[in-house]
Design a protein around this motif. Structure first.
Motif, PDB file in Angstrom:
ATOM      1  N   GLU A 121      36.421  50.773  43.797  1.00  0.00           N
ATOM      2  CA  GLU A 121      36.523  49.869  42.652  1.00  0.00           C
ATOM      3  C   GLU A 121      37.974  49.516  42.359  1.00  0.00           C
ATOM      4  O   GLU A 121      38.290  48.379  42.013  1.00  0.00           O
ATOM      5  CB  GLU A 121      35.869  50.519  41.430  1.00  0.00           C
ATOM      6  N   ALA A 122      38.864  50.484  42.500  1.00  0.00           N
ATOM      7  CA  ALA A 122      40.284  50.220  42.268  1.00  0.00           C
ATOM      8  C   ALA A 122      40.831  49.216  43.280  1.00  0.00           C
ATOM      9  O   ALA A 122      41.614  48.327  42.927  1.00  0.00           O
ATOM     10  CB  ALA A 122      41.067  51.535  42.336  1.00  0.00           C
ATOM     11  N   VAL A 123      40.412  49.336  44.531  1.00  0.00           N
ATOM     12  CA  VAL A 123      40.867  48.398  45.561  1.00  0.00           C
ATOM     13  C   VAL A 123      40.376  46.990  45.257  1.00  0.00           C
ATOM     14  O   VAL A 123      41.131  46.007  45.330  1.00  0.00           O
ATOM     15  CB  VAL A 123      40.382  48.859  46.953  1.00  0.00           C
ATOM     16  N   LYS A 124      39.108  46.869  44.898  1.00  0.00           N
ATOM     17  CA  LYS A 124      38.528  45.552  44.637  1.00  0.00           C
ATOM     18  C   LYS A 124      39.182  44.865  43.449  1.00  0.00           C
ATOM     19  O   LYS A 124      39.398  43.650  43.448  1.00  0.00           O
ATOM     20  CB  LYS A 124      37.027  45.702  44.402  1.00  0.00           C
ATOM     21  N   ALA A 125      39.531  45.648  42.415  1.00  0.00           N
ATOM     22  CA  ALA A 125      40.020  45.050  41.170  1.00  0.00           C
ATOM     23  C   ALA A 125      41.514  44.766  41.185  1.00  0.00           C
ATOM     24  O   ALA A 125      41.973  43.837  40.510  1.00  0.00           O
ATOM     25  CB  ALA A 125      39.677  45.960  39.992  1.00  0.00           C
TER      26      ALA A 125
END
Length: 695
Positions: A121-125
């Motif tokens: 999720e951190a990578v996507k956001a």
């Protein structure tokens, strides 16, 4: 001399016979001949899966490139900023900031989360998010390096994916009876209901608890339903209202759609993504972020961006500038803003790529209203205005007329803090957009203005004016080549809001507020008052898209008593009263513009009487259907009662031998109907004695 261990084995000491008898034979640990050994991988498969591996935890690690290169004195501040941004996605259990020989950070860091989901999720956001003007994050999973290094040198075409049928986003327009839908919100973050306004009773299509955390809105054409959540905004569509798209923007509280539903703007006034991305424009179909903007420097009204009718342009107002952007590049039109000193407000035409703006007066320079064509930036019309305190821009829905309400003053007093006006009077400047050189007419009213509204389809407008104790309502007709004419004036009316039907002609006059509730349904063709009604403490009114129904509601957000909504016909007849505890909002589902040409619409209206028989037949069928359903329901109930009665009669007959046994074999079942064995006894009681004197 000591003996070696090997010598003891070679020459064992002799044992006595008793010792040999007491010695027990050693057990045999050898495997039998037919023994088959089971591998550990099969025997302990479930346990070996949990065996720690060298690569464990790699999928929890993210690599953040593009970070500032700082020295030891600023490392703590950098760590604080990084933690503030990335800790929102989950707990960071480990972090590593590599440094050079000089002590400077290398510009990339390693962060380890407690689970792979948080890392993904951190990578996507945060990938490609700007930290500042010089630094943009490039975020990847640590396992991506191995994945990309294992890419084969020879390209292989991907396997074809099975075709997935997308749900019909316009399914609600295919209803054979053209029933409209509406949304009902119960409480804040409690439940949302989607109803179909069917006859004879509305039909519940969808109900979900906790569907949104605050409120919900329809998109302009009714394709999507938008809900708000802590992590962002979600769009729902299709017959089952499945999730169509979601936009990660923590604590987003305001959204606006482009007119054609290609883009959505989200604004988080208090959210913090660690950057200036509080105002973001997204592509609805792909879910991609198209552009972000820093938060406004000062208080502004929502929506901050205003769109042209075809989604080609959007604009925002700044300090003495008007910034017009174009899609799909989302850059400034001609790479520069339009300098307009003193600009106060602007609005796009609902039918053309033309915008109207007004400029405040400055010393000896008068105020000015200007019509500007985009993208060529040509001024097609302007008008100077004197003694102006404020202006409001009102476009007619069809774009045929523009009204600028001008608040004018006779005297002005300026001090260090504020400006005070006196001797106020009001002008309505009417621009005829479809006529040559765009002539302008003016209507002057000396009394305070309470409300103004255009007829959506037509050339009439209405004004509520006067002091609160003496309210008047005036209706004007816009004419070609001459000033607007007064059609009708109602005096001493207790109303403060105007609500035109989307199809024109009919209007609802209303008094909103905690002490209000008065309603008047008016036909402006001959100004007949069709009905006078009341909905005490109503907080809102909304027409359905067809102009056949009106809804009045009392929201629990403004009043805690008698919450609910009423559905009225356009003539003011009450059709349905729904009282709901915690009722919060009501919204009709919008419809896209009709595909029929103006000629076709006029032809249908002209021959409308031909269709009356069809409509009456359908109404009779609905009524008959309702009657049939009622008869079927009663028949089913009667059938159940008959079956129950027969079962009890059978049970009574089966118990007769037992009854005879208990009553000394005297059959008492028929005594009530046996005249011979029946004795009638009459008993009289003295109840009351009264004496009446007759003169």
């Amino acid at each position: 001399m000591a003996k070696k261990k090997g010598d003891e084995k070679a020459n064992p000491a002799p044992q006595s016979d008793n010792e040999e008898q007491n010695f027990e034979e050693e057990p045999d640990f050898d495997d039998p001949e037919d023994f088959v050994e089971i591998p550990e991988e099969e025997l302990l498969a479930d346990i070996l899966e949990q065996k720690p591996k060298e690569s464990d935890g790699y999928e929890n690690v993210v690599v953040v490139d593009g970070c500032p290169q700082v020295g030891p004195e600023r490392l703590e501040k950098l760590q604080s900023v990084i933690n503030k941004i990335f800790s929102k996605f989950g707990k960071i259990v480990n972090e590593y900031y590599p440094t050079t020989e000089n002590g400077l950070t290398t510009g990339y860091i390693f962060l380890e989360y407690s689970n792979p989901q948080n890392a993904a999720e951190a990578v996507k956001a945060t990938n490609n998010c700007k930290l500042d003007k010089q630094h943009t994050f490039l975020v990847n999973l640590f396992t991506d390096f191995q994945k990309y290094s294992d890419i084969p040198k020879e390209w292989e075409p991907p396997a074809p994916q099975p075709f997935k049928v997308q749900s019909d986003l316009q399914w609600y327009l295919m209803d054979p009876d053209a029933y409209d839908q509406f949304l009902v919100g119960i409480g804040t973050g409690v439940a949302l209901q989607v109803w179909q306004n069917a006859l004879p009773e509305p039909l519940l299509l969808q109900e979900r608890p906790n569907w949104t955390e605050t409120y919900a809105v329809w998109s302009p054409l009714g394709t999507y339903l938008a809900t708000f959540h802590w992590r962002g905004v979600a769009l729902w569509a299709g017959p089952k209202f499945s999730q169509f798209q979601k936009f990660f923007h923590p604590e987003a509280r305001f959204i606006s759609f482009s007119p054609c539903e290609n883009y959505i703007v989200t604004f988080s006034p208090s959210g913090d993504r660690g950057d200036d991305k509080k105002l973001i424009i997204w592509d609805i179909r792909t879910g991609q972020e198209k552009r972000s903007f820093p938060p406004p420097d000062e208080y502004v009204t929502w929506p901050i961006f205003r769109w042209s009718k075809d989604d080609r342009f959007f604009a925002r107002i700044g300090a003495d500038v008007l910034s017009v952007y174009e899609t799909p590049g989302f850059g400034l039109l001609d790479k520069k803003s339009i300098k307009i000193p003193g600009i106060r407000d602007f609005s796009w035409s609902p039918s053309d790529n033309t915008l109207a703006y007004w400029v405040a007066e400055d010393k000896d320079v008068p105020a000015r209203v200007t019509l500007l064509e985009i993208p060529n930036r040509t001024e097609v019309r302007s008008k100077n205005l004197f003694s102006v305190a404020d202006c409001k821009i009102h476009w007619q829905k069809s774009g045929d007329y523009l009204c600028v309400k001008v608040d004018r003053y006779s005297k002005v007093k300026k001090d260090k803090i504020d400006i005070k006006y006196s001797g106020m009077y009001y002008n309505f400047e009417i621009f005829h957009m479809r006529e040559k050189e765009i002539p302008v007419d003016s209507v002057e009213i000396k009394e305070p203005i309470q409300a103004f509204a255009w007829e959506p389809v037509g050339s009439k407008f209405s004004i509520i004016h006067g002091d609160p104790a003496n309210i008047s309502i005036s209706f004007y007709q816009v004419n070609t080549g001459q000033a607007p004419t007064l059609l009708k004036k109602f005096e001493r009316k207790p109303f403060n809001h105007l609500f035109w039907s989307p199809s024109g002609q009919f209007i609802v006059l209303a008094n909103l507020g905690l002490t209000g509730g008065a309603l008047e349904f008016l036909d402006t063709n001959d100004f007949t008052i069709m009905n006078v009604a009341d909905h005490y403490q109503m907080s809102g009114i909304e027409w359905d898209p067809t102009g056949r129904y009106v809804v009045t509601g009392v929201s629990s957000l403004k009043c805690k008593m008698d919450c609910g909504y009423y559905i009225w016909s356009f003539q003011g007849k009450i059709l349905r009263r729904v009282m709901k505890e915690g009722f919060a909002q009501f919204h009709w589902r919008p419809r896209p513009p009709t595909l029929l040409s103006e000629k076709q619409q006029k032809e249908i209206k002209k021959n409308l009487k031909k269709y009356y028989s069809q409509f009456e037949s359908k109404d009779r069928m609905r009524s008959s259907k309702a009657s049939k359903e009622l008869v079927a329901k009663r028949t089913e109930q009667m059938k159940k009662f008959t079956e129950y009665r027969e079962s009890k009669i059978q049970e009574w007959n089966e118990q007769k031998p037992r009854r005879l046994e208990l009553r000394d074999y005297v059959d008492t079942d028929g005594l009530d109907t046996d005249a011979v064995n029946t004795v009638e006894e009459v008993i009289e009681f003295f109840v009351k004695e009264e004496q009446t004197v007759i003169e």
